[in-house]
Design a protein around this motif. Structure first.
Motif, short mmCIF file in Angstrom:
data_model
loop_
_atom_site.label_atom_id
_atom_site.label_comp_id
_atom_site.label_asym_id
_atom_site.label_seq_id
_atom_site.Cartn_x
_atom_site.Cartn_y
_atom_site.Cartn_z
N LEU A 1 9.06 -32.82 1.83
CA LEU A 1 10.41 -32.25 1.87
C LEU A 1 10.30 -30.92 2.63
CD1 LEU A 1 13.38 -32.15 1.08
CD2 LEU A 1 12.70 -31.11 -1.10
N PRO A 2 10.48 -30.95 3.96
CA PRO A 2 10.34 -29.71 4.74
C PRO A 2 11.31 -28.64 4.26
CG PRO A 2 10.41 -31.63 6.18
CD PRO A 2 10.80 -32.11 4.81
N GLY A 3 10.83 -27.41 4.20
CA GLY A 3 11.68 -26.30 3.80
C GLY A 3 11.99 -26.24 2.32
N ARG A 4 11.25 -26.99 1.51
CA ARG A 4 11.56 -27.00 0.08
C ARG A 4 11.35 -25.63 -0.55
NH1 ARG A 4 6.53 -27.50 -2.80
NH2 ARG A 4 4.90 -28.58 -1.60
N ARG A 5 12.11 -25.38 -1.60
CA ARG A 5 12.00 -24.16 -2.38
C ARG A 5 11.34 -24.48 -3.72
NH1 ARG A 5 17.92 -22.70 -3.43
NH2 ARG A 5 17.79 -24.90 -4.05
N PRO B 1 5.05 -21.51 -11.13
CA PRO B 1 6.42 -21.19 -10.71
C PRO B 1 7.34 -22.40 -10.77
CG PRO B 1 4.85 -20.17 -9.22
CD PRO B 1 4.07 -21.13 -10.09
N HIS B 2 6.82 -23.58 -10.47
CA HIS B 2 7.62 -24.79 -10.52
C HIS B 2 7.99 -25.15 -11.96
CE1 HIS B 2 5.55 -25.05 -6.58
NE2 HIS B 2 6.72 -25.52 -6.18
N GLY C 1 1.78 -30.58 2.00
CA GLY C 1 2.09 -30.05 0.67
C GLY C 1 1.56 -28.65 0.49
N TRP C 2 0.35 -28.40 0.98
CA TRP C 2 -0.28 -27.08 0.88
C TRP C 2 0.53 -26.06 1.66
CZ3 TRP C 2 -6.28 -26.54 1.93
CH2 TRP C 2 -6.74 -25.33 1.38
N THR C 3 0.89 -26.42 2.89
CA THR C 3 1.71 -25.52 3.70
C THR C 3 3.04 -25.21 3.02
OG1 THR C 3 0.75 -26.25 5.81
CG2 THR C 3 2.94 -25.29 5.90
N ASP C 4 3.71 -26.26 2.54
CA ASP C 4 5.04 -26.07 1.99
C ASP C 4 5.01 -25.31 0.66
OD1 ASP C 4 6.00 -27.40 4.19
OD2 ASP C 4 6.21 -29.34 3.18
N ASP C 5 3.97 -25.51 -0.14
CA ASP C 5 3.81 -24.70 -1.35
C ASP C 5 3.71 -23.22 -0.98
OD1 ASP C 5 3.92 -26.44 -3.49
OD2 ASP C 5 1.78 -26.37 -3.95
N THR C 6 2.83 -22.92 -0.04
CA THR C 6 2.57 -21.53 0.33
C THR C 6 3.83 -20.86 0.88
OG1 THR C 6 0.30 -22.19 0.88
CG2 THR C 6 1.02 -20.02 1.63
N LEU C 7 4.57 -21.58 1.69
CA LEU C 7 5.83 -21.04 2.21
C LEU C 7 6.85 -20.85 1.09
CD1 LEU C 7 6.16 -23.15 5.48
CD2 LEU C 7 5.61 -20.71 5.33
N ALA C 8 6.92 -21.80 0.18
CA ALA C 8 7.89 -21.70 -0.91
C ALA C 8 7.62 -20.49 -1.80
CB ALA C 8 7.87 -22.98 -1.75
N THR D 1 6.38 -17.67 -0.94
CA THR D 1 6.62 -16.39 -0.26
C THR D 1 8.05 -16.23 0.24
OG1 THR D 1 5.72 -17.38 1.76
CG2 THR D 1 4.21 -16.08 0.40
N HIS D 2 8.89 -17.22 -0.04
CA HIS D 2 10.31 -17.14 0.27
C HIS D 2 11.10 -17.15 -1.04
CE1 HIS D 2 8.71 -18.27 4.20
NE2 HIS D 2 9.85 -17.89 4.73
#
Length: 296
Positions: free
Chosen positions: A67-71, A101-102, A212-219, A221-222
């Motif tokens: 899910l790209p851009g997931r929060r 956090p989830h 998944g690793w990338t999207d977790d890390t981005l989520a 920090t946003h």
């Protein structure tokens, strides 16, 4: 093997359940990177025969669609979809490390379904007021979270390379982390049961991609997409005082803002001590359930 369930927007999520089918349902949320296979040590169900455990791979990990851009907040709807598919109405939720956090998102956004939540060795939101977010954090995490904020493209390339190395040799990540482990963590990751669980979850997590690793890390920090002060269900916050991956100041910050949260700060314990904390956490959850007269 797990089973695929559909999210409300049609994505596939790979879920797993074990333990007592008639027991009290507890959703376990994995760390970063991780998968449904790394949420607990193998003998957990044997010691908690009254519990029905379930877990799923977050989007982009293992067998779950990205899910790209997931929060962080998006975990609530995915958790609800998995629970629905398994016929679970009310449940407790436990998240460790990247799953914490989830777990708080589920507690905040599913108050009619989540009985209680536990967040083990959590980080706080990146915009946490008054918190020196990087203070006491390992160079590995400072680097990754820094890239997330400054250059998502470089973060993605970095984690793609790391994931490829892990696919070739799953022990690579464990060995890479050893240099940053506290003296209290070293014997834990050397425990054969813990090590086998970590290798299993890392192998599954990046077996298909690094997304998944990338999207977790981005989520992380946003903006998370919810306010932790809105959590109204009972919450346990657990943290080892010698944790440098998720500094304990993060959990102290959360405890100051989540109404009525129970705070447990464990001396002489690092990040991976949370692997051993789960039995006590489950006892706390059972106590919360008993106080509510057996759940809703």
């Amino acid at each position: 093997m797990g089973r695929h369930v559909r999210s409300d927007d049609g994505r596939l999520l790979l879920a797993e359940e074990w333990g007592n089918p008639s027991g009290t349902p507890v959703l376990l949320l994995h760390g970063t990177p991780g998968s449904r296979l790394g949420t607990a040590l193998p003998d957990l169900a044997d010691h908690h025969p009254d519990t029905r455990f379930f877990a799923y791979d977050r989007p982009g990990y293992g067998g779950s669609d990205r899910l790209p851009g997931r929060r962080v907040a998006d975990a609530a709807r995915d958790a609800a979809a998995v629970a629905d598919a398994l016929g679970v109405e009310h449940f407790a939720v436990v998240g460790r490390s990247g799953g914490a956090p989830h777990a708080l998102a589920c507690a905040a956004l599913l108050p009619d379904r989540v009985r209680a939540a536990a967040a083990l060795v959590s980080i706080a939101p990146r915009d946490a007021a008054g918190l020196d977010w990087f203070a006491g954090m390992t160079p590995f995490n400072v680097h990754e979270f820094g890239l997330a904020a400054e250059s998502p493209e470089l973060l993605d390339a970095d984690l793609a390379a790391r994931s490829a190395a892990i696919r070739r040799d799953p022990e690579r990540l464990v060995e890479d982390l050893r240099a940053e482990l506290s003296d209290h963590d070293l014997p834990i990751v050397s425990d054969p049961a813990v090590r086998a669980t970590l290798l299993r979850t890392y192998r599954e997590a990046v077996g298909t991609s690094h997304h998944g690793w990338t999207d977790d890390t981005l989520a992380f920090t946003h903006p998370w997409g919810f306010d932790v002060s809105a959590v109204a269900v009972p919450v346990l916050l657990w943290h080892g005082l010698d944790d440098a991956f998720s500094p304990p100041a993060h959990t102290r910050w959360l405890a100051d803002r989540i109404p009525g949260a129970t705070l447990v700060l464990k001396p002489n314990a690092g990040h991976f001590a949370a692997q051993y904390a789960l039995p006590a956490v489950l006892e706390w959850l059972r106590d919360q359930d008993a106080q509510e007269g057996g759940g809703r």
